[in-house]
Design a protein around this motif. Structure first.
Motif, short mmCIF file in Angstrom:
data_model
loop_
_atom_site.label_atom_id
_atom_site.label_comp_id
_atom_site.label_asym_id
_atom_site.label_seq_id
_atom_site.Cartn_x
_atom_site.Cartn_y
_atom_site.Cartn_z
N UNK A 111 -109.11 -32.54 40.26
CA UNK A 111 -107.91 -33.32 39.95
C UNK A 111 -107.75 -33.76 38.37
N UNK A 112 -106.78 -33.44 37.81
CA UNK A 112 -106.52 -33.89 36.36
C UNK A 112 -106.72 -35.59 36.34
N UNK B 281 -107.50 -30.19 29.40
CA UNK B 281 -107.42 -29.48 30.78
C UNK B 281 -107.36 -28.19 30.46
N UNK B 282 -108.29 -27.63 31.29
CA UNK B 282 -108.62 -26.16 31.26
C UNK B 282 -108.29 -25.44 32.54
N UNK C 76 -101.18 -37.63 32.36
CA UNK C 76 -102.44 -38.29 32.46
C UNK C 76 -103.33 -38.73 31.52
N UNK C 77 -102.54 -38.45 30.34
CA UNK C 77 -103.25 -38.57 28.80
C UNK C 77 -103.86 -37.98 28.22
N UNK C 78 -103.84 -36.52 28.67
CA UNK C 78 -104.43 -35.37 27.96
C UNK C 78 -103.72 -35.14 26.90
N UNK C 79 -104.64 -34.66 25.62
CA UNK C 79 -103.98 -34.15 24.45
C UNK C 79 -104.20 -32.76 24.15
N UNK D 71 -114.15 -31.19 43.62
CA UNK D 71 -113.14 -30.90 44.53
C UNK D 71 -111.96 -31.51 44.02
N UNK D 72 -110.80 -31.18 44.70
CA UNK D 72 -109.66 -31.80 44.17
C UNK D 72 -109.10 -32.99 45.18
N UNK D 73 -110.05 -33.44 45.75
CA UNK D 73 -109.88 -34.81 46.56
C UNK D 73 -111.39 -35.18 46.83
N UNK D 74 -111.40 -36.41 47.15
CA UNK D 74 -112.70 -37.10 47.42
C UNK D 74 -113.21 -36.32 48.78
N UNK D 75 -112.46 -35.94 49.57
CA UNK D 75 -112.94 -35.72 50.82
C UNK D 75 -113.01 -34.05 50.68
N UNK D 76 -112.71 -33.32 49.56
CA UNK D 76 -112.45 -31.88 49.60
C UNK D 76 -114.06 -31.27 49.22
N UNK D 77 -113.95 -30.15 49.47
CA UNK D 77 -115.34 -29.28 49.49
C UNK D 77 -115.25 -28.78 48.44
N UNK D 78 -116.33 -28.97 47.17
CA UNK D 78 -116.17 -28.17 46.12
C UNK D 78 -116.85 -26.71 46.13
#
Length: 629
Positions: free
Chosen positions: A478-479, A497-498, A512-515, A563-570
């Protein structure tokens, strides 16, 4: 709309016009047609790509109604009208099928990114410390349909088809010679450290005997495992075996050899596989086996998508880098992308937002073709997961002792001292030369480990390691979560962000503050970027085995990402040839390193970090002294 494109016919050496649909009034007399029809126009090797591409683009644009696509097409057409000679120069060597008209082999640097040149000093330091470090890169075709199609083609007899195309691609890939002059030019232009004549010889071969990318190609479906290369040899190989991770039989497409040589096959091998799948897919879609028929049309649609993506990027206001070089429709697109992104990526005042391109070949190809230097982007890049994955295997015992992925921080600091930062980023303008890519085993583990360390040597001695970081690259997950983690661990550094798949990712990154952002497929190759019903060919090529002195390392390379969430599987990228029990043990160890529960007190961790770093720096310094630097 009325556009008339005057271009140079490569066959009759005359000036002609490209006539297209309703975009221009009909031309009369001899000023019609897209190429000199007296010159075997049915042979794709004899049809000029530039004229075929422009004709396809005009017809594509003419078929579009008022829509974002039509607006994008108009911008591309206007660019071509204003820069036609440069477009002709860029595509001048290519036939309508996207291949070189003379069918000569591409140079070895093609489809390699700038980070390969900047990471080489770390590779040499590692090899100096351990002797021959042999790495094996393996292509992971994530798209199940493509993976199964390739396997089925391999099992079918015949001299044509997808698998035969792959074999031809691999043979051509192995034969590519190292273009030493390009290597020397990029080393000189960007003042790359450590690239002396001895290093150039090690990578490129002697000036009078240039190396090729590989020494041997082994395609043997009766094998169920890899062949071992001879010392100093690079081998491309294809075999069929059971993948314990995927739980299916599949083709293994791999490259193995000394790290400083085989590294140049990581992305170029992936591109060779992608090219075979891409062309097979397009032939089916367009209903023709003639690549010279469909390729210009595909290239036109890709450039329209590129224009839409540039518009979205400009809307975000972020500075961007074109991460091109693999999983692409070919070198012609890389060249057009480079020119068009450099031209179009700008803020409302016309100031460039383009950081640069990753493709070294694209830059020097365009310059050598005669394109005005001001129109050609500079190269740019960070570094890759390859660094952390290989060093995680080489220094596995160090990680076990620390209970944390300390090897990743050693690798980043080797890059800091041996590559472009040269151990000194006191000048704020130099700080961008020191990026971090922290998600190999998860960003949390990296940042937690880094926050406990200080820089041990040089002008930054005693400073927190985080203080010398110039940019943090988000490549998975997640960004927002990535930004929050940097704040949590007090890393106040610009964010890149890539993992840009669509317009919404750019806007989310901005919010989210990326430049910064880096994107490749988003700028034309990805159909899914602007049509969610489409599916891209998803694949990766990662290092999966490391041998030192001919013996496998105790620990294997692993990558999970975030992972895209705390409970997600990378993701869990590892060698599929390993036994299931071994994979389970690797998963357990990986989870322990991801948790990053320090086994040492802070002072002892710093001491282990310094001792490990010193070992490799000493070996690197000895090599430099031996070469007279």
């Amino acid at each position: 709309f009325f556009f008339a494109f005057r271009y140079h016919c490569h066959f009759c050496e005359g000036s002609t016009f490209c006539e297209g649909s309703t975009f221009m009034p009909p031309l009369t007399g001899e000023e019609t047609g897209t190429l000199c029809m007296g010159q075997a126009a049915d042979d794709p090797r004899n049809r000029a790509l530039a004229s075929a591409f422009i004709d396809a683009l005009v017809h594509e644009a003419g078929a579009l109604n008022n829509s974002p696509e039509a607006d994008a097409a108009t911008h591309v057409l206007q660019y071509i009208q204003d820069n036609l000679s440069h477009v002709e120069m860029a595509l001048g060597e290519f036939g309508a099928d996207g291949h070189l008209k003379n069918r000569e082999a591409l140079p070895a640097s093609t489809f390699n990114d700038f980070y390969k040149w900047t990471m080489i000093p770390v590779m040499f330091a590692t090899e100096a410390a351990h002797g021959e470090v042999r790495c094996t890169f393996s292509v992971n075709i994530r798209d199940a349909e493509c993976r199964h199609r390739l396997l089925q083609s391999a099992q079918e007899p015949g001299e044509a088809g997808l698998f035969k195309d792959l074999q031809r691609n691999l043979s051509a890939l192995a034969a590519r010679r190292f273009d030493r002059e390009v290597f020397k030019r990029v080393v000189e232009e960007y003042a790359l450290i450590g690239w002396d004549e001895e290093l150039l010889d090690a990578v490129c071969g002697a000036e009078d005997a240039p190396r090729t990318l590989a020494d041997r190609v082994v395609v043997d479906l009766s094998l169920s495992g890899p062949v071992d290369p001879e010392p100093s040899e690079v081998v491309l190989q294809v075999f069929c075996a059971w993948d314990a991770k995927l739980k299916e039989e599949r083709l293994f497409i791999e490259a193995a050899g000394p790290w400083h040589r085989v590294t140049w096959l990581e992305t170029s091998l992936m591109q060779a596989v992608y090219d075979a799948l891409f062309r097979d897919t397009m032939r089916q879609r367009f209903g023709t086996a003639d690549d010279g028929d469909w390729y210009p049309r595909w290239l036109a649609s890709a450039m329209i998508r590129c224009a839409r993506s540039i518009q979205a990027a400009n809307k975000s206001g972020l500075q961007g880098a074109l991460f091109s070089g693999r999983r692409t429709g070919g070198l012609p697109l890389l060249l057009l992308q480079a020119l068009y992104v450099e031209h179009g990526l700008r803020d409302p005042q016309g100031v460039s937002l383009h950081v640069g391109i990753s493709s070294v070949t694209a830059r020097y190809w365009l310059l050598d073709a005669g394109v005005t230097a001001d129109l050609v982007p500079r190269v740019a890049g960070t570094h890759a997961h390859e660094l952390s994955m290989v060093l995680g295997a080489v220094m596995g015992e160090v990680d076990d002792k620390a209970g944390m992925p300390l090897s990743q921080l050693v690798g980043h600091m080797l890059y800091f001292f041996l590559s472009r930062p040269n151990g000194d980023v006191r000048d704020p303008a130099r700080k961008a030369l020191m990026p971090i890519l922290p998600d190999t085993l998860g960003t949390v583990a990296f940042l937690k480990t880094a926050s406990m360390l200080t820089v041990p040597y040089g002008p930054h001695e005693g400073e927190a390691l985080r203080n010398v970081i110039g940019a943090a690259r988000q490549d998975s997950g997640s960004l927002r979560q990535f930004a929050d983690l940097l704040e949590q661990f007090n890393f106040s550094t610009p964010m890149m962000a890539s993992e840009i798949e669509g317009e919404q990712d750019l806007m989310a990154a901005r919010d989210c503050g990326y430049v910064l952002f880096g994107a490749g497929g988003f700028f034309g190759d990805s159909e899914k970027a602007w049509d969610r019903t489409r599916r891209n060919i998803s694949m990766a090529c990662k290092v999966i085995r490391v041998h030192i002195g001919g013996r496998p390392t105790r620990h294997v390379p692993v990558k999970t990402g975030d992972s895209h969430s705390k409970d997600g599987e990378p993701k869990f990228e590892v060698d599929g040839l390993l036994a299931t029990k071994t994979l389970d043990a690797i998963r357990d160890r990986t989870r322990a390193l991801q948790a990053a529960k320090a086994e040492l007190q802070a002072g002892d961790l710093q001491q282990l970090f310094e001792a490990t770093l010193a070992k490799y720096l000493q070996c690197a310094n000895n090599c430099l002294r031996c070469s007279g630097l």
